[in-house]
Every structure is written in structure tokens, then in C-alpha cells.
Design an enzyme around this catalytic site. Structure first.
Site, PDB file in Angstrom:
ATOM      1  N   ASP A 177       0.877  -1.171   0.000  1.00 37.27           N
ATOM      2  CA  ASP A 177       0.000   0.000   0.000  1.00 37.27           C
ATOM      3  C   ASP A 177       0.914   1.220   0.000  1.00 37.27           C
ATOM      4  O   ASP A 177       1.390   1.655   1.037  1.00 37.27           O
ATOM      5  CB  ASP A 177      -0.907  -0.033   1.232  1.00 37.27           C
ATOM      6  CG  ASP A 177      -1.777   1.209   1.349  1.00 37.27           C
ATOM      7  OD1 ASP A 177      -1.655   2.116   0.505  1.00 37.27           O
ATOM      8  OD2 ASP A 177      -2.561   1.286   2.312  1.00 37.27           O
TER       9      ASP A 177
ATOM     10  N   THR B 204      -3.628   5.454  -2.948  1.00 40.49           N
ATOM     11  CA  THR B 204      -4.535   6.564  -3.163  1.00 40.49           C
ATOM     12  C   THR B 204      -3.945   7.414  -4.281  1.00 40.49           C
ATOM     13  O   THR B 204      -2.811   7.197  -4.722  1.00 40.49           O
ATOM     14  CB  THR B 204      -4.689   7.427  -1.901  1.00 40.49           C
ATOM     15  OG1 THR B 204      -3.383   7.831  -1.467  1.00 40.49           O
ATOM     16  CG2 THR B 204      -5.368   6.673  -0.779  1.00 40.49           C
TER      17      THR B 204
ATOM     18  N   LYS C 242      -2.407  11.996  -2.391  1.00 45.35           N
ATOM     19  CA  LYS C 242      -1.367  12.393  -1.422  1.00 45.35           C
ATOM     20  C   LYS C 242      -0.168  12.930  -2.206  1.00 45.35           C
ATOM     21  O   LYS C 242      -0.259  13.973  -2.832  1.00 45.35           O
ATOM     22  CB  LYS C 242      -1.039  11.221  -0.508  1.00 45.35           C
ATOM     23  CG  LYS C 242      -2.243  10.773   0.337  1.00 45.35           C
ATOM     24  CD  LYS C 242      -1.877   9.676   1.301  1.00 45.35           C
ATOM     25  CE  LYS C 242      -3.028   9.280   2.201  1.00 45.35           C
ATOM     26  NZ  LYS C 242      -3.980   8.346   1.586  1.00 45.35           N
TER      27      LYS C 242
END
Length: 472
Positions: free
Chosen positions: A211, A237, A240
Site C-alpha cells: 500500500d 490513493t 497524497k
């Protein structure tokens, strides 16, 4: 047609319009130091606010459950190609699903693809800098769905160095025999030993999932080690360090990775059909139709991430974080792992007799945004002994190392104010907050004015401050 459908927001709903303008002003006048946040570009915002939000497109490109997806198919395919290109991946070896709504949903979809219910996983413990979705549970409660539906055994840090204790991880894996090793964290300021994790996983026929949500922009810019070399699945994600909209990606190998010793891939314990399994886990297993406007915005961000300008940005993210850590150390503060090699600085305030909760509350009054964070040895997530700082957002605004030195001195002044308030009202957070609420502290007022003047001297990505309606 109903005229309401063509009425601008400012005219139709001035209440919401005003709050959006207030939020613009808050972002402009403050110092954003939350490590999981960033400021995205105007082009990304335009794509995210586009008419693509109107379209339903369950399924994958050219295999939809609705008609009218010719354009949407092209958008998603461009996003897929740019995602692979941004991380220098061969499409014959890697694929990507760009539909997850967030990093957390990407992670759970990946777990759904890789594991059966009650299979075993090992991820970095949340108090050690891991993430909720990596199997977090307490002695009394299984907090995350990844702990509810799977059997979780966390690994932890070496108490002497605050670095991943890979030897202890390997020993525990021999007892636990995991089906999956998860690496990556939300508050770990160092890089990862992917080859070591691959070696441990291979002893048990386990998958390795990274991750890289926090560091994906740095990985794209080749400022951090490459997790794709040894991992089976990589999630991230997109908002970020990658500086896109709020969403998630799942990268999956199409064939097994090489062993850590350089030997050919070991025979996997389970059939290696990750492409079909990941795609089915995203939809229909874990979510519905994709947000096509967000996928378009991801595609724009990935195009930006492949530029020399983004590479310069990523270099500065690391330099700025290191400078902030060094500045705080020079001012006498304890920094976990004695520094950082990514965008995150973990600041231990326990030697100063303060909690991260109090500094977070005080800094809100100063227009400095950061978050309380557990440090090794903490027993309470609500009253932890540290704070987490990040350099990504301010670097997007053009801050350089000298500017982060000034930020460090602002934080030093905040700590000194907090100590005075604590001496006055005692150690209870509720009393500390009540004193802050009086808003009659001259030192706080003066420091806030200096912070705002400094922040406003820098531009804002994504929108033009001169056109803001709300002027504070």
C-alpha cells in the site's frame, strides 16, 4: 426545462457557495502540514467537476452493463495506460484497475481478490505507523474490516530504532504462516525492504501487497524504492504525494514476481489469475459504478506525474521534509527515527510533557493544520504522544527548504505557548481547550497573524486567490 438546472451555485445556493469560499480562504491563509493531504491542480479540479459525473458505467471498458459508454471507455483506458506509464510498468507484466473510490476501498478489494475469509494476513501495526486497513485490531475489538473478515497478526517496530523489525517479522511469520504480507504505512518516515518481505513471503507461499498510498508520487518520481519489483499487488490513493483527486488504484501482476534472490518466480500457492480476481473484487464484489469524473481527474494527475516538473516537485518534497526534521532537532525536539527519507516527519512530544492532541488543537487556532499521531509505546490513539507532519502540500505551493526552516520555528513557538497554557490550566485536554476558546491570548494572536501573512505570500494551486468572494 427547469431553470434550476442552469442556475450557478452562487445564485442558487449561496450558503454552500459561501462555505466553499471560506474553505478556499482557510487553505490559502494556513500552513497545511497533514501528510495525507495535498493541493491538486486546476486541470484536475476541472476534470473532477465535469459532466462525466452524469454517466453510469458498471463494468470494464467495452464490457459495460449500460449503453452510451463510448467516451467513458476511452477515458478509462487512457487512465489505465497513464497509470502504467507513470510507474514505468510493462503492460504485458502489470495491469491496473482505476475504479476504486478511495485507498481504503482499493485495499479491501485487493484483500477480497487475494484471500478467502479467515485467511491470514500480516501488516504493520497502527501504533507503529501502519494503516487501519492493514488488519488493525485491539485487545478488545477488531477495528478494521480487514481484521473482521480475515485473521490478522501485526508486525511492529524495533523499540531501539523505531524501524521495521524484519527479524522479528520473519520469526512471527514462521509461527503464523500468513497468506499475505502487507507493507506500506501512514506514519512511517523511512523506506521499505521489499526484497526482504518477498523472501519472508516466499517461505510460506504468501502474496506481498504494498500500500504505497503515502509515497506513490515519490515512487513515480523514482525518489523511493520501487515496490513493483517484488510485490504481487500494489495499491495507492491518488491524492497524497501523487497530487490527484481523492480515489484509489490497484496494480496487479499478470505473472508471478521473481524471488528475492533473483531466481525465477516460485510456483504460487494459489492460481495466479490476479487480473480477473482483482477486477471482479472491485466490481461487483465491493462497489458499484465507477466515478468517471474522478477517473478523468486521475488521468490528468498521472499525466502531470510523468513530467520533469513533477520530478522536481518530488525531490523538493523530500528535501523539505528532511529540512523540517533537522530544524526541529536543532531546536531540541525528538524526531522518530532521527529524521525522514520521505514526505513524513513523526515528532515525539513526550519528552516535552505534551500530547499530540494539545498541539493539534492549538495549531488549529494558529492556522497550522497537522494531526495528532501515535508514536511507539503509546497506549491511546485519542491522546497520543506525537504529531505527524508532511511536506507535500506546502511544497505544491512553492515552499523550499528555507521556508520550512521558518515553519519549524513557528512550531517551536507553538510548543512554548502550549507549555505555558498547560502550566496554567493543568494537563486535562478539556481544560486546555476551554482556555483556547477564550481567544484572548496575545501570543496566539500574534503568531497566527505571522503565520497567515507568511502563508498568503505564496500562491495557491487550483484556484486564483484574487477572485475569491470570501475575503475574511
Amino acid at each position: 426545462m427547469d431553470p434550476m438546472l442552469l442556475t450557478p451555485l452562487q445564485q442558487y445556493d449561496p450558503e454552500i457557495f459561501d462555505l466553499i469560499e471560506k474553505e478556499k480562504h482557510r487553505q490559502w491563509r494556513g500552513l497545511e502540514l497533514i501528510a495525507s493531504e495535498n493541493f491538486t491542480s486546476q486541470a484536475v479540479m476541472e476534470a473532477n467537476a465535469s459532466c462525466l459525473t452524469n454517466k453510469y458505467s458498471e463494468g470494464l471498458p467495452h464490457h459495460r452493463y449500460y449503453g452510451g459508454n463510448d467516451v467513458v471507455d476511452q477515458v478509462e483506458e487512457i487512465c489505465q495506460k497513464r497509470a502504467l506509464a507513470a510507474f514505468r510498468l510493462d503492460p504485458a507484466v502489470w495491469g491496473v484497475n482505476v475504479q476504486p473510490y478511495s485507498g481504503s476501498t482499493a485495499n479491501f478489494a485487493a484483500l477480497t481478490a487475494l484471500l478467502k475469509p479467515h485467511d491470514r494476513l500480516m501488516g504493520l501495526d497502527l501504533p507503529s505507523g501502519g494503516h487501519l486497513t492493514h488488519g488493525y485490531q485491539t485487545a478488545k475489538k477488531k477495528v478494521s474490516a480487514s481484521a473482521i473478515y480475515f485473521e490478522s497478526m501485526p508486525y511492529q517496530l524495533d523499540p531501539a530504532t523505531s524501524l521495521i523489525d524484519y527479524n522479528r517479522l520473519e520469526d512471527h511469520a514462521k509461527l503464523f504462516r500468513p497468506n499475505l504480507l502487507i507493507c506500506g504505512g501512514s506514519a512511517y518516515p523511512r523506506d521499505w525492504e521489499y526484497a526482504r518481505l518477498r523472501s519472508i513471503a516466499d517461505q510460506h507461499g504468501a502474496y506481498v501487497m504494498c500500500d504505497m498510498a503515502h509515497i506513490s508520487g515519490l515512487v513515480a518520481a523514482q525518489e523511493m524504492k520501487d515496490p513493483f519489483e517484488f510485490c504481487d499487488v500494489v495499491t495507492t490513493t491518488t491524492h497524497k504525494t501523487l497530487r490527484g483527486p481523492r480515489a484509489g488504484l490497484i496494480f496487479f501482476r499478470k505473472s508471478p514476481p521473481p524471488q528475492a534472490n533473483g531466481s525465477p518466480a516460485a510456483t504460487p500457492a494459489q492460481p495466479y489469475d490476479l487480473e480477473a480476481r482483482v477486477n471482479a473484487a472491485v466490481f461487483p464484489a465491493c462497489q458499484g459504478g465507477p466515478h468517471n469524473n474522478t477517473i478523468a481527474a486521475i488521468a490528468v494527475a498521472l499525466k502531470q506525474a510523468a513530467t520533469p516538473e513533477f520530478r522536481t516537485y518530488a525531490v523538493n518534497v523530500r528535501k523539505n521534509a528532511a529540512k523540517l526534521a533537522d530544524t526541529l532537532k536543532e531546536l531540541g525536539y525528538k524526531i522518530v527515527t532521527d529524521g525522514t527519507c520521505n514526505h513524513t516527519v513523526l515528532w515525539d512530544l513526550r519528552p516535552n510533557g505534551l500530547t499530540g492532541s494539545k498541539i493539534e488543537k492549538l495549531c488549529d487556532y494558529l492556522d497550522i493544520t497537522l494531526n495528532k499521531n501515535s508514536v511507539q509505546g503509546d497506549t491511546s490513539a485519542l491522546s497520543p504522544g506525537g504529531v505527524r507532519l508532511g511536506s507535500s502540500a506546502l511544497t505544491s505551493r512553492g515552499f523550499l527548504e528555507a521556508d520550512f526552516v521558518k515553519v519549524g520555528h513557528f512550531l517551536d513557538r507553538a510548543v512554548k505557548i502550549a507549555l505555558k497554557l498547560q502550566d496554567k490550566v493543568g494537563k486535562k485536554l478539556v481544560d486546555f481547550e476551554a482556555e483556547l476558546a477564550k481567544k484572548d491570548n496575545a501570543e496566539i494572536t500574534q503568531l497566527r497573524h505571522e503565520v497567515e501573512a507568511f502563508a498568503k505570500s505564496f500562491p495557491m494551486p487550483g484556484f486564483e486567490t484574487s477572485t475569491m468572494v470570501y475575503k475574511h
